[in-house]
Write an enzyme that holds these catalytic residues in place. Structure first.
Site, short mmCIF file in Angstrom:
data_model
loop_
_atom_site.label_atom_id
_atom_site.label_comp_id
_atom_site.label_asym_id
_atom_site.label_seq_id
_atom_site.Cartn_x
_atom_site.Cartn_y
_atom_site.Cartn_z
CG HIS A 162 27.60 51.69 -14.62
ND1 HIS A 162 27.36 50.74 -15.58
CD2 HIS A 162 26.57 52.56 -14.71
CE1 HIS A 162 26.23 51.02 -16.21
NE2 HIS A 162 25.73 52.12 -15.69
CG ASP A 186 33.28 54.20 -16.05
OD1 ASP A 186 32.98 55.16 -16.80
OD2 ASP A 186 32.42 53.46 -15.53
CD GLN A 206 27.62 59.39 -14.89
OE1 GLN A 206 27.34 60.59 -14.94
NE2 GLN A 206 26.81 58.47 -15.35
CE LYS A 250 26.29 57.39 -19.00
NZ LYS A 250 24.91 57.21 -18.57
CB CYS A 281 23.68 50.21 -14.02
SG CYS A 281 22.35 50.18 -15.19
#
Lengths: 419, 149
Positions: free
Chosen positions: A136, A213, A216, A239, A377
């Site tokens: 991202h 990261d 997600q 999220k 993104c």
């Protein structure tokens, strides 16, 4: 992926009751374009259960005060609620201590924090930071800013045509100049679940720290930072069914301890004169200014909610839905799924020959189906697949086979309009 | 579906499938590029301006149905118009897709009126206006000739 971390508190003997789960989310009672909402944009943000909304409302209604400073009753209560959330998050990701759980605005701020503190003190001219081709923008640009300043450079691990992380190429990229590996656990544009355990092991063989990261990931798969042995982990509250404007940076205590502060201000200090300032202890050293107290409390409620269902149960439900969705999308001619890795979570990214994703998105919206269209993104990912954009349906714990059927029905409408 | 048809009218779908004036103009004396970073739409507008008249106007690029049809119909509408007229149509088109108070002022805009449906879709206004903004930038450009790449 490691199966079962033993921290699921849900009752696995009960079948996954998606209709009762949906009742926890008041938004599903709101009509959109005159229809009941089919929400398939969970990778952008998730809807909030009543318990999270109530926790935020309760704070503003009954506990509102600043934290960590007041001598009065409300301040004590607010501080307790806020710190209680930190404790829930520590348990949720199995961090070793509360000192390792830093509240930030979201994943983006977490990555920037590491780049501007750990990065600026450990990366010099000629050094390298390894990222992947499926990052991202928020896990690309902070490193570019750092590299520009330090005359360092980014090395990118390539991906396969199916959207898988290339481990052999990654191993080759790790070298004496590598200062940090920063990769996504699960790709927001493709849904690929990366082999993070192996990525971390290979980096650690060379004493290179790894930032994951997990924006997600935390809402889809169980995460245990000690089992993974990652050095930093970044994720966002919104999220994972929590409020916007709150997120978490996990960092190993020894690393956080030696890092300089990110921002200066109140709360991050222990003693200030005009000559010299003593910084506060962890994690407050990284939490300058009045934080998002309501957000932090809401995030704690989101953790409670996820644990009441159980991440393993959520994963199984979403995995089943993903398989079903993939099969259903394949029934449509001229549709190509972008990202077909063997291990995937949540994301169904696709293009339809001759129809721009924006047009798909607008027509689906009229059908009451919310998806995301665009580059997500992740423009380098789009360039790799030679498409300016994709349409992306992303699944959450409340989605059903009926949602997938509504998507497919909507896509047939799209093709009708454009036939 | 009826309101969807307000946006995706047949004439729009037709221009999307078969965009007119979809080419480079090799001897263009005005050219500008447009880019919508939100959706990745890209467009290049080429013009041959002779004695203040748009002797030729064409475009290339990639985009959604709305942006492609808008570019295509723009070139058809503007060919043969003067520079001053093109600027007036630019203003009219912009108001057409953003204002909710339509009215007689759009009488001259002809077939372009099919884009009035866009105003119901605020996120799609940029799709409809990308070609027009690019055309406007090309008109404002001072250079006599422009490299085609």
């Amino acid at each position: 992926m490691t199966a079962g971390t033993g921290k699921d508190t849900a009752r696995p003997e009960l079948a996954y009751d998606v209709s009762s789960i949906r009742e926890d989310f008041p938004i599903f009672r709101e009509p959109v374009n005159g229809r009941s909402l089919v929400y398939l944009d969970n990778a952008a943000t998730t809807q909030k259960p009543q318990s999270v909304i109530d926790a935020v409302t309760r704070f503003y209604t009954r506990e509102c005060a600043n934290i960590h400073r007041g001598v009065h009753y409300l301040s004590e209560r607010a501080t307790e609620s806020y710190e209680n959330s930190r404790s829930k998050i520590r348990r949720f990701i199995n961090a070793n201590s509360l000192q390792e759980v830093v509240f930030v605005r979201g994943t983006t701020e977490a990555v920037n924090l590491v780049a501007q503190t750990y990065g600026r003190t450990h990366v010099g001219a000629g050094d390298e930071i390894v990222i992947s081709a499926m990052e991202h923008h928020s896990n690309i640009v902070p490193w570019q800013l750092l590299c520009e300043e330090k005359n360092a450079r980014i090395r990118t691990v390539p991906i396969t045509r199916t959207g898988e992380f290339m481990l052999d190429e990654y191993r080759e990229l790790l070298g004496p100049k590598t200062r940090l590996v920063a990769v996504t656990h699960i790709s927001n544009a493709l849904g690929t679940i990366n082999p993070v355990q192996e990525i971390i092991r290979l980096a650690h063989e060379r004493n290179i720290p790894v930032l994951l990261d997990a924006a997600q990931a935390v809402q889809h798969v169980p995460i245990d930072v000690q089992a993974l042995d990652c050095d930093f982990l970044a994720f966002s509250g919104h999220k994972m069914y929590g409020p916007t404007g709150i997120g978490v940076l996990y960092g190993k205590e020894n690393l956080l301890e030696e890092m300089p502060p990110y921002q200066g201000g109140g709360d991050m200090i222990s003693y200030v004169t005009f000559e010299k300032t003593l910084y506060n202890r962890l994690p407050y050293k990284f939490e300058a200014g009045t934080p998002n107290v309501a957000g932090g409390i809401g995030l704690g409620a989101a953790v409670d909610y996820l644990e009441s269902i159980g991440l393993e149960n959520i994963r199984a439900h979403e995995h089943d839905l993903m398989k079903y969705g993939t099969m259903e999308l394949w029934t449509l001619d001229e549709l190509t799924i972008i990202g077909t890795a063997r291990e995937k979570a949540s994301v169904l990214s696709f293009i339809i020959e001759g129809i721009h994703p924006h047009d798909i998105g607008t027509i689906l919206d009229k059908e009451g189906v919310a998806i995301r269209t665009g580059h997500h993104c992740a423009q380098p990912v789009m360039d790799f697949f030679h498409t300016p954009a994709t349409a992306r349906a992303s699944l959450g714990l409340y989605n059903t086979r009926e949602d997938i059927q509504a998507l497919v029905h909507g896509l047939r409408k799209v093709k009708e309009v454009f036939r | 579906m009826s309101d969807l048809r307000d946006l995706y009218q047949e004439v729009i779908l037709d221009h999307h499938k078969r965009p007119r004036n979809f080419r480079r103009i090799e001897n263009a004396n005005r050219q500008a590029d447009g880019y919508n970073p939100l959706c990745g739409d890209k467009i290049s507008v080429y013009m041959r301006l002779e004695n203040g008249v748009l002797a030729d106007i064409a475009f290339i690029g990639t985009g959604c149905a709305i942006s492609t049809a808008s570019a295509s119909m723009m070139t058809e509408h503007l060919k043969g118009k003067t520079e001053a007229e093109a600027r007036i149509v630019f203003d009219q088109f912009h108001r057409l897709v953003t204002n909710h108070s339509g009215g007689p002022e759009f009488a001259d805009i002809g077939k372009l009126a099919v884009f009035s449906g866009v105003r119901e879709y605020p996120v799609r206004v940029k799709c409809a206006t990308l070609a027009w903004h690019t055309m406007h930038a090309a008109l404002n450009q001072k250079a006599e000739t422009v490299a085609t790449e």
